[in-house]
Design a protein around this motif. Sequence first.
Motif, PDB file in Angstrom:
ATOM      1  N   GLY A  63       6.266 -22.833 -29.712  1.00 58.55           N
ATOM      2  CA  GLY A  63       6.637 -22.287 -28.851  1.00 58.55           C
ATOM      3  C   GLY A  63       6.016 -20.607 -28.576  1.00 58.55           C
ATOM      4  O   GLY A  63       5.634 -20.207 -27.489  1.00 58.55           O
ATOM      5  N   LEU A  64       6.242 -19.980 -29.761  1.00 59.21           N
ATOM      6  CA  LEU A  64       5.270 -18.501 -30.018  1.00 59.21           C
ATOM      7  C   LEU A  64       4.030 -18.635 -29.447  1.00 59.21           C
ATOM      8  O   LEU A  64       3.397 -17.796 -28.780  1.00 59.21           O
ATOM      9  N   GLU A  65       3.212 -19.934 -29.875  1.00 62.61           N
ATOM     10  CA  GLU A  65       1.808 -19.951 -29.602  1.00 62.61           C
ATOM     11  C   GLU A  65       1.688 -20.081 -27.884  1.00 62.61           C
ATOM     12  O   GLU A  65       0.731 -19.579 -27.641  1.00 62.61           O
ATOM     13  N   LEU A  66       2.535 -21.004 -27.439  1.00 62.78           N
ATOM     14  CA  LEU A  66       2.288 -21.401 -25.969  1.00 62.78           C
ATOM     15  C   LEU A  66       2.541 -20.158 -25.227  1.00 62.78           C
ATOM     16  O   LEU A  66       2.094 -19.782 -24.305  1.00 62.78           O
ATOM     17  N   ASN A  70      -3.565 -18.764 -24.953  1.00 58.89           N
ATOM     18  CA  ASN A  70      -4.156 -19.759 -23.590  1.00 58.89           C
ATOM     19  C   ASN A  70      -4.476 -21.055 -24.145  1.00 58.89           C
ATOM     20  O   ASN A  70      -5.245 -21.858 -23.583  1.00 58.89           O
ATOM     21  N   THR A  71      -4.081 -21.349 -25.495  1.00 58.25           N
ATOM     22  CA  THR A  71      -4.498 -22.599 -26.021  1.00 58.25           C
ATOM     23  C   THR A  71      -4.013 -23.769 -25.553  1.00 58.25           C
ATOM     24  O   THR A  71      -2.802 -23.696 -24.930  1.00 58.25           O
ATOM     25  N   ALA A 103       7.334 -22.827 -20.632  1.00 59.37           N
ATOM     26  CA  ALA A 103       7.422 -22.131 -21.789  1.00 59.37           C
ATOM     27  C   ALA A 103       6.047 -21.002 -21.451  1.00 59.37           C
ATOM     28  O   ALA A 103       6.095 -19.729 -21.709  1.00 59.37           O
ATOM     29  N   ARG A 104       5.024 -21.740 -21.062  1.00 61.80           N
ATOM     30  CA  ARG A 104       3.800 -20.954 -20.941  1.00 61.80           C
ATOM     31  C   ARG A 104       3.964 -19.872 -19.734  1.00 61.80           C
ATOM     32  O   ARG A 104       3.349 -19.021 -19.559  1.00 61.80           O
ATOM     33  N   ASN A 105       5.010 -20.233 -18.753  1.00 61.90           N
ATOM     34  CA  ASN A 105       5.072 -19.221 -17.586  1.00 61.90           C
ATOM     35  C   ASN A 105       6.323 -18.435 -17.739  1.00 61.90           C
ATOM     36  O   ASN A 105       6.720 -17.913 -16.816  1.00 61.90           O
ATOM     37  N   GLY A 106       6.685 -18.174 -19.017  1.00 54.88           N
ATOM     38  CA  GLY A 106       7.489 -16.937 -19.528  1.00 54.88           C
ATOM     39  C   GLY A 106       8.949 -17.694 -19.456  1.00 54.88           C
ATOM     40  O   GLY A 106       9.753 -16.593 -19.359  1.00 54.88           O
TER      41      GLY A 106
END
Length: 291
Positions: A63-66, A70-71, A103-106
């Motif tokens: 989750g932190l990495e997402l 941008n991986t 998650a990637r979108n905040g």
Amino acid sequence: MDWISGIQKAVDYVEEHITMDLDFSEIAKQAYSSSFHFQRVFGILCGFTLGDYIRMRRLTLAGLELAATNTRILDIAVKYGYDTQESFSRAFTRFHGVSPSQARNGAGLKSFSRLSVKLILAGANVTDYRIEKKEGFQMIGRPLRVSGKKELTSARISDFWQQCRMDGTIEELSGYISEANIFGGSIAGAGFGKDAPDSNCPYAIGVYYNGIPAIKKDLIVWEVPAHTYAVFPCTGSMPEAFTRLYQQIYSEFFPASDYQPCGGTDFEAYPSADVKNPGYTCEIWVAVEKK
């Protein structure tokens, strides 16, 4: 090494290798323990299984990495042990409550923090026990064959007992029982350590062997070497009384005692199947050595 520092050393190993294919037996070695025994004590002391800890830590880091990079989602899924993006997404959503894309979108995420094991002084409880020194003896029983590299849950052990009751194994083993043995009229669950018959045999259900040839082909006879045991009586409905006593043994008795687990075969001696009776009594035998 005591169990408190042993668990911490194992946790540190997990964290250092969190993106690798973790071998449960290698984790247990950090605490000088067998895979099965370490997983059992870890679950009892921590309140969640070793496998759950690994999964929740991996999903936290994913989750932190997402959120911070941008991986590609697939690359993050593979990094944290998932074969497909779909399986990762299902696990991620169950844990965080949002999808990887969200998650990637905040979207808000959950964090399961790294475990830090500490000895905390709590209420002064009395632990009943006795010390038994036993010469080597033989047991006969049915082994549970599971790779020590994999997760072994308490549910798998319960299912194994149920299977042995239904297929007649418990009934046959009862025919070997005589009162003149260290477990009396009890059937024992054996949690193997360094005495295991082989590396894929972490657990067995058996009795003291009286020399009568086995009838069922899936029964084995194994040697138990000489050990000193700390024996703890347990009273109450299972598994609640069992769990409470194990917590007391490893969080209170061993830290304050002159003894520590030696990694040999441990036993749980059950005199009957009436485990839901509030007055049920059984014994836990832990192979020990002087500190």
